[in-house]
Design an enzyme around this catalytic site. Structure first.
Site, PDB file in Angstrom:
ATOM      1  N   LYS A  79       0.843  -1.183   0.000  1.00 26.19           N
ATOM      2  CA  LYS A  79       0.000   0.000   0.000  1.00 26.19           C
ATOM      3  C   LYS A  79       0.886   1.242   0.000  1.00 26.19           C
ATOM      4  O   LYS A  79       2.029   1.112   0.398  1.00 26.19           O
ATOM      5  CB  LYS A  79      -0.955  -0.134   1.173  1.00 26.19           C
ATOM      6  CG  LYS A  79      -0.767   0.798   2.340  1.00 26.19           C
ATOM      7  CD  LYS A  79      -1.772   0.553   3.410  1.00 26.19           C
ATOM      8  CE  LYS A  79      -2.193   1.844   4.020  1.00 26.19           C
ATOM      9  NZ  LYS A  79      -1.213   2.542   4.837  1.00 26.19           N
ATOM     10  N   HIS A  95      -1.908  -5.250   5.221  1.00 21.07           N
ATOM     11  CA  HIS A  95      -1.298  -6.077   6.262  1.00 21.07           C
ATOM     12  C   HIS A  95      -2.270  -6.409   7.400  1.00 21.07           C
ATOM     13  O   HIS A  95      -2.027  -7.317   8.179  1.00 21.07           O
ATOM     14  CB  HIS A  95      -0.003  -5.439   6.786  1.00 21.07           C
ATOM     15  CG  HIS A  95      -0.218  -4.351   7.786  1.00 21.07           C
ATOM     16  ND1 HIS A  95      -0.519  -3.062   7.429  1.00 21.07           N
ATOM     17  CD2 HIS A  95      -0.201  -4.359   9.133  1.00 21.07           C
ATOM     18  CE1 HIS A  95      -0.652  -2.331   8.522  1.00 21.07           C
ATOM     19  NE2 HIS A  95      -0.472  -3.092   9.579  1.00 21.07           N
ATOM     20  N   LYS A 151      -3.253 -10.268  10.157  1.00 20.14           N
ATOM     21  CA  LYS A 151      -3.407 -10.396  11.618  1.00 20.14           C
ATOM     22  C   LYS A 151      -4.344 -11.570  11.906  1.00 20.14           C
ATOM     23  O   LYS A 151      -5.428 -11.653  11.344  1.00 20.14           O
ATOM     24  CB  LYS A 151      -3.992  -9.111  12.212  1.00 20.14           C
ATOM     25  CG  LYS A 151      -3.067  -7.898  12.067  1.00 20.14           C
ATOM     26  CD  LYS A 151      -3.709  -6.660  12.693  1.00 20.14           C
ATOM     27  CE  LYS A 151      -2.983  -5.385  12.305  1.00 20.14           C
ATOM     28  NZ  LYS A 151      -1.676  -5.186  12.899  1.00 20.14           N
ATOM     29  N   GLU A 206      -4.321   4.596  17.751  1.00 19.02           N
ATOM     30  CA  GLU A 206      -2.880   4.386  17.955  1.00 19.02           C
ATOM     31  C   GLU A 206      -2.365   5.433  18.943  1.00 19.02           C
ATOM     32  O   GLU A 206      -2.903   6.540  18.995  1.00 19.02           O
ATOM     33  CB  GLU A 206      -2.131   4.559  16.639  1.00 19.02           C
ATOM     34  CG  GLU A 206      -2.580   3.627  15.547  1.00 19.02           C
ATOM     35  CD  GLU A 206      -1.753   3.835  14.281  1.00 19.02           C
ATOM     36  OE1 GLU A 206      -0.761   3.121  14.123  1.00 19.02           O
ATOM     37  OE2 GLU A 206      -2.089   4.718  13.486  1.00 19.02           O
ATOM     38  N   ASP A 220      -4.656   6.926   4.538  1.00 19.51           N
ATOM     39  CA  ASP A 220      -3.723   5.979   5.141  1.00 19.51           C
ATOM     40  C   ASP A 220      -4.446   4.765   5.737  1.00 19.51           C
ATOM     41  O   ASP A 220      -3.933   3.654   5.689  1.00 19.51           O
ATOM     42  CB  ASP A 220      -2.933   6.718   6.242  1.00 19.51           C
ATOM     43  CG  ASP A 220      -1.769   5.914   6.778  1.00 19.51           C
ATOM     44  OD1 ASP A 220      -1.153   5.167   5.987  1.00 19.51           O
ATOM     45  OD2 ASP A 220      -1.462   6.033   7.985  1.00 19.51           O
ATOM     46  N   HIS A 269      -7.520  -0.536   5.624  1.00 23.40           N
ATOM     47  CA  HIS A 269      -7.623  -1.308   6.863  1.00 23.40           C
ATOM     48  C   HIS A 269      -9.031  -1.273   7.481  1.00 23.40           C
ATOM     49  O   HIS A 269      -9.596  -2.304   7.825  1.00 23.40           O
ATOM     50  CB  HIS A 269      -6.637  -0.783   7.913  1.00 23.40           C
ATOM     51  CG  HIS A 269      -5.227  -0.709   7.427  1.00 23.40           C
ATOM     52  ND1 HIS A 269      -4.705  -1.587   6.508  1.00 23.40           N
ATOM     53  CD2 HIS A 269      -4.215   0.144   7.731  1.00 23.40           C
ATOM     54  CE1 HIS A 269      -3.436  -1.281   6.272  1.00 23.40           C
ATOM     55  NE2 HIS A 269      -3.111  -0.234   6.997  1.00 23.40           N
ATOM     56  N   LYS A 279      -4.308   8.954  15.397  1.00 22.53           N
ATOM     57  CA  LYS A 279      -2.969   8.834  15.961  1.00 22.53           C
ATOM     58  C   LYS A 279      -2.942   9.635  17.249  1.00 22.53           C
ATOM     59  O   LYS A 279      -3.723  10.548  17.446  1.00 22.53           O
ATOM     60  CB  LYS A 279      -1.935   9.373  14.976  1.00 22.53           C
ATOM     61  CG  LYS A 279      -1.872   8.548  13.685  1.00 22.53           C
ATOM     62  CD  LYS A 279      -0.471   8.483  13.139  1.00 22.53           C
ATOM     63  CE  LYS A 279      -0.387   7.645  11.885  1.00 22.53           C
ATOM     64  NZ  LYS A 279      -0.212   6.208  12.149  1.00 22.53           N
TER      65      LYS A 279
HETATM   66  C1  BG6 Z   1      -0.127   1.414   8.219  1.00 25.21           C
HETATM   67  C2  BG6 Z   1      -0.262   2.914   8.259  1.00 25.21           C
HETATM   68  O1  BG6 Z   1      -0.682   0.910   7.034  1.00 25.21           O
HETATM   69  O2  BG6 Z   1      -0.789   0.848   9.346  1.00 25.21           O
HETATM   70  C3  BG6 Z   1       0.300   3.462   9.553  1.00 25.21           C
HETATM   71  O3  BG6 Z   1       0.427   3.478   7.155  1.00 25.21           O
HETATM   72  C4  BG6 Z   1      -0.322   2.777  10.743  1.00 25.21           C
HETATM   73  O4  BG6 Z   1       0.114   4.861   9.631  1.00 25.21           O
HETATM   74  C5  BG6 Z   1      -0.246   1.254  10.585  1.00 25.21           C
HETATM   75  O5  BG6 Z   1       0.382   3.185  11.903  1.00 25.21           O
HETATM   76  C6  BG6 Z   1      -1.026   0.552  11.674  1.00 25.21           C
HETATM   77  O6  BG6 Z   1      -0.762  -0.813  11.606  1.00 25.21           O
HETATM   78  P1  BG6 Z   1      -0.622  -1.706  12.903  1.00 25.21           P
HETATM   79  O7  BG6 Z   1      -0.376  -3.084  12.389  1.00 25.21           O
HETATM   80  O8  BG6 Z   1       0.525  -1.147  13.685  1.00 25.21           O
HETATM   81  O9  BG6 Z   1      -1.916  -1.582  13.633  1.00 25.21           O
END
Ligand code: BG6
Length: 510
Positions: free
Chosen positions: A167, A197, A201, A235, A254, A259, A359
Site C-alpha cells: 500500500k 497487512h 493479523k 494508535e 492511510d 484497513h 494517531k
Molecule cells: C499502516 C499505516 O498501514 O498501518 C500506519 O500506514 C499505521 O500509519 C499502521 O500506523 C497501523 O498498523 P498496525 O499493524 O501497527 O496496527
C-alpha cells in the site's frame, strides 16, 4: 485455486523471491523477520532463494548482516527470552544474495534475469518467481512494466510469476483505477497480490471463523438484533519519521479505504459459498459496494476529522502534529477520522457502522464493538433494577487479542439488583503468544498461490469510491480549528457529536 480450509499447511513449492527495496524499512522490519519465522515453522520450500535489489552498492554479506541485526532486534522487541535461532538464520541467510540496480533502468531487469537463471540452476527454484515491491508507490506501475518487458512476468504451464504490491494502492479513485489498468496490461489479476497487512493479523482472520464456524451468533448478526457497530483503530504513536509521507496522505487515505474497510467487510459480509479466494473476496466486495456514497452536501454529517495538538501519553509530553519533523507548521492534514457508514443491503439497513481511527490517542486499541438491541425492560418496572444495560460483543483485534461479551447479571443479595459483567476470552490463554510480524501468513499464502487475504482490483476501487466524496470535500474546505484534540485524549469532540446525533456514544479508548 487453493481453498483456505486446510487441516495441514500445504507444502510450498520451489521458488525465488525478489525484494525490490531490499534496504528499506519494510524489508528489514517486517518481511525478512516474517521469512525467518516461516523458516522456524518449516513452511519455506527447501529450494528457496531470496534476492534483494536496491540502489546502493553493497555486498551480499553486508546485506545479510544488516538483516540479521534487524531480525535479532525483532525477537528482542517481542519480549522473547529466546535468541536468534542460528540454524534457522543460517538456513535463510545462505539462500540470500544482493543485486544493485536502478528501478528505472532496463539493464537492472536484464541483470536480474541473469541472476534468477543462475539461482534456478544452482538452487532448483524452478523459474517460479515472487516479486515483492517494497518500494515507494510511484514505482509500482513502472516496475511492473519493466518486469513485463523483460519477460520476467511471463507465465507458462510450467512455472508461476507473482507480484506483491504494498500500500498505498493509489491516492484516490482515479489513480487507483489507472494503476490497476497499468498493471493489468502486463499481468493477469491472479498474478497480483495487493497487500493489506491487517489481513495478516490472526485476529482479523478469526472474524470469519468466529462468525461462520459458530452457529450461536450468526442468527443475531443483522438489523433485527444489532443496534449499531463501532470499529476503532486507535494508535498512541504519532507520525514518527513519516511526516513527509503523512503530509501527502493524511489519516483518511492511510487507514480508511484499506484497513478500516477490511474490518467493516469482514464484520458485515455474507457467508461465502466456500473459502475459495474469489468466493470470499466477492462477498467482501458486495459489502463495500453497498456502502452509501455521500453526496457533497452530506459529507459533513457523515465524516469528521481532527488533528492532534501537544499532549501527554503514558506520562510523557509529546509534541503536536504541526511540531513533528517534516510537517508544515500550519498543516491541515487530518490525523483523526470518524465516519458513519450506511450499508444499504437487506441485512444491515438501518444499522449504522461507525468507524474511527486516530494517531496519538489515549490508548492503542483496534476493536470491533457490536452493540445489540436492548431487552424490553417492562419486567423490571417498579423494581430497583435500573434499565438493563445493552449487551456488547467486543472483538479485540489488538492488543490483548480476544473476544468479550458484556451482559447483565444479578448482584447476589436479597434485593433484585443488576450488575454489568463480562465474559472474556484471551488468545494467549488458549494458544500462547508467539512473536509474529503479521506478514508470515501473507507470504506463505503468496507462495502457495492463495489470494484470499489480498485485495482484488475491484475491492480496492470500491473502497476509494466510498471515500472519494470525503476527500474532495475536505480538499476544498480547510478546517478552521486544527489542532482540535490533545495528544493522549479520546479524539476531537466533533467525533463524539457524530454519534450523539444518532443517540449513540463511543466506547472509551482505554
Ligand atoms: C499502516 C499505516 O498501514 O498501518 C500506519 O500506514 C499505521 O500509519 C499502521 O500506523 C497501523 O498498523 P498496525 O499493524 O501497527 O496496527
Amino acid at each position: 485455486m487453493p481453498d483456505r480450509l486446510m487441516t495441514e499447511p500445504r507444502p510450498t513449492g520451489p521458488c525465488a523471491m525478489v525484494i525490490f527495496g531490499a534496504a528499506g524499512d519494510l524489508t528489514r522490519r517486517l518481511v525478512v523477520p516474517a521469512l525467518y519465522n516461516l523458516v522456524i515453522s518449516k513452511l519455506l520450500p527447501e529450494q528457496f532463494a531470496l534476492i534483494g535489489l536496491d540502489l546502493a552498492d553493497r555486498s551480499d554479506e553486508d546485506w545479510r548482516q544488516s538483516l540479521r541485526e534487524m531480525t535479532a532486534e525483532f525477537i528482542r522487541a517481542a519480549g522473547q527470552e529466546a535468541k536468534l535461532d542460528e540454524n534457522a538464520w543460517s538456513w535463510i541467510s545462505t539462500r540470500m544474495s544482493y543485486l544493485q540496480g536502478d528501478l528505472n533502468n532496463p539493464e537492472t531487469y536484464e541483470a536480474l534475469k541473469a541472476k534468477l537463471s543462475e539461482v534456478d540452476a544452482t538452487s532448483g527454484t524452478g523459474a517460479n518467481y515472487l516479486f515483492y515491491l517494497a518500494i515507494a508507490d510511484r514505482f509500482f506501475g513502472p516496475v511492473v512494466e519493466h518486469l513485463g518487458r523483460s519477460g520476467l512476468a511471463q507465465i507458462t504451464d510450467h512455472y508461476w510469476r507473482r507480484i506483491v504490491v504494498e500500500k498505498p494502492f493509489g491516492h484516490d479513485l482515479e489513480s487507483a483505477r489507472a494503476l490497476n489498468a497499468q498493471i493489468l496490461k502486463v499481468v493477469n489479476e491472479n498474478q497480483i497480490y495487493r497487500i493489506d497487512h491487517f489481513l495478516g493479523k490472526e485476529t482479523v482472520q478469526n472474524i470469519m471463523m468466529f462468525r461462520f464456524a459458530n452457529g450461536m451468533f450468526e442468527h443475531l448478526w443483522n438489523r433485527d438484533r444489532i443496534d449499531h457497530v463501532q470499529i476503532t483503530v486507535a494508535e498512541t504513536v504519532g507520525v514518527e519519521k513519516r511526516g513527509k509521507f503523512y503530509e501527502q496522505t493524511g489519516g483518511l487515505r492511510d487507514m480508511v479505504p484499506n484497513h478500516l474497510f477490511q474490518l467493516v467487510a469482514m464484520t458485515a459480509m455474507e457467508a461465502p459459498n466456500s473459502f475459495n479466494a474469489d468466493a470470499v473476496r466477492s462477498e467482501k466486495e458486495k459489502v463495500i459496494e453497498a456502502i452509501r456514497v455521500c453526496k457533497p452536501d452530506e459529507v459533513s454529517c457523515a465524516a469528521v476529522r481532527g488533528q492532534y495538538g501537544p499532549g501527554q501519553i503514558g506520562g510523557k509530553k509529546v509534541p503536536g502534529y504541526r511540531q513533528e519533523p517534516d510537517v508544515s507548521p500550519d498543516s491541515h492534514i487530518e490525523t483523526y477520522v470518524a465516519m458513519k457508514l450506511t450499508i444499504e443491503n437487506w441485512r444491515w439497513a438501518g444499522v449504522p457502522f461507525f468507524i474511527r481511527t486516530g494517531k496519538r490517542m489515549a490508548a492503542r486499541k483496534t476493536q470491533i464493538a457490536i452493540r445489540f438491541r436492548g431487552s424490553p425492560a417492562t419486567l423490571f418496572r417498579g423494581t430497583q433494577v435500573r434499565e438493563p444495560a445493552p449487551n456488547w460483543l467486543l472483538l479485540r483485534i489488538q492488543p490483548d487479542e480476544g473476544i468479550a461479551l458484556e451482559f447483565g447479571a444479578k448482584i447476589p443479595g436479597p434485593v433484585m439488583k443488576l450488575g454489568d459483567v463480562r465474559m472474556d476470552f484471551k488468545y494467549k490463554d488458549y494458544f500462547g503468544a508467539t512473536p509474529r510480524t503479521g506478514y508470515e501468513t501473507l507470504l506463505y499464502d503468496i507462495i502457495i498461490g492463495d489470494a484470499t487475504l489480498f485485495q482484488r482490483a475491484d475491492n480496492v476501487e470500491a473502497g476509494w469510491r466510498v471515500v472519494q466524496p470525503v476527500l474532495d470535500f475536505w480538499t476544498s474546505n480547510t478546517p478552521a480549528n486544527f489542532p482540535n484534540y490533545s495528544a493522549g485524549s479520546q479524539g476531537p469532540s466533533i467525533g463524539d457529536e457524530l454519534l450523539a446525533g444518532e443517540g449513540c456514544a463511543w466506547r472509551p479508548i482505554n
